[in-house]
Write a protein that holds these residues in place. Structure first.
Motif, PDB file in Angstrom:
ATOM      1  N   HIS A  72       0.779  -1.261   0.033  1.00  7.68           N
ATOM      2  CA  HIS A  72      -0.098   0.143   0.018  1.00  7.68           C
ATOM      3  C   HIS A  72       1.040   1.070   0.006  1.00  7.68           C
ATOM      4  N   TYR A  88      -3.860  -1.145  -8.017  1.00 13.16           N
ATOM      5  CA  TYR A  88      -4.943  -0.252  -8.186  1.00 13.16           C
ATOM      6  C   TYR A  88      -4.282   1.312  -8.104  1.00 13.16           C
ATOM      7  N   PHE A 193      -8.264  -3.808  -1.929  1.00 15.07           N
ATOM      8  CA  PHE A 193      -9.111  -2.678  -2.493  1.00 15.07           C
ATOM      9  C   PHE A 193     -10.513  -2.693  -2.319  1.00 15.07           C
TER      10      PHE A 193
END
Length: 206
Positions: A72, A88, A193
């Protein structure tokens, strides 16, 4: 966006074409790679400086939480989440989410940051330099099939302290690590996500 994220998308597809390898530089990289591979999770806080000739430089602070092949990344205007199968990239300014496969990247990811050198790069020692008060060995990586850029890693005590990417057009991106923690507890929600958090965003699949 591509250059801003280059250090975080470390999935490279360079081919092994006649590598020129400095033995001492490779030993330093091997040791640092082995050290990082021992960490099941880690956290990095960093500063990055993006410079383009005759333009105002961009400086920001970012963070990465990583566990296994998931991570992340947090930047002021962009968040990037890898759940191990998809990446993402969330642009807050554009209200857009781009979904891609890990193998589609052409830059650098926090997961294999110290495995990149193992194929497709000429490796040389560039001496030493002091970064944040720490004496570091400088290792230069030049793609064997793409001479338009080079990567310089500053390594001390088997850890990366700074990563620099330099382009032939004079632009550069420098990431300096200011905090590094290993084997921490990473909240599972950071590594997945959830589209419900972005109801007004446009989603694009690459």
């Amino acid at each position: 966006m591509k250059k801003i994220l280059f250090l975080m998308l470390f999935t490279s597809s360079f081919l092994l074409w006649g590598q020129k390898i400095d033995a001492n530089a490779k030993t330093i990289l091997d040791n640092a790679s082995a050290q990082l591979s021992k960490s099941s999770t880690f956290y990095i806080k960093f500063n990055y400086l993006y410079t383009v000739p005759e333009q105002k430089s961009t400086t920001e602070v970012g963070q990465i939480y990583a566990a296994g092949n998931k991570y992340h990344l947090i930047l002021p205007s962009i968040t990037q989440i890898s759940d191990g199968s998809k990446i993402y990239t969330i642009s807050k300014d554009d209200k857009e989410i781009t979904i891609s496969n890990p193998e589609d990247g052409d830059g650098i990811s926090p997961i294999n940051i110290l495995n990149l050198y193992k194929k497709g790069f000429n490796i040389s020692s560039e001496g030493s330099s002091t970064v944040n008060g720490v004496k570091c060995s400088l290792i230069k990586l030049v793609p064997t099939n793409n001479k338009s850029k080079s990567i310089v890693l500053a390594i001390a005590n088997n850890k990366i302290v700074r990563v620099s990417e330099n382009y032939n057009d004079g632009s550069s991106l420098i990431l300096t690590i200011t905090d590094f923690k290993e084997n921490i507890i990473v909240n599972k929600s950071l590594l997945s996500f959830d589209s419900s958090k972005y109801p007004d965003y446009t989603i694009t699949n690459l």
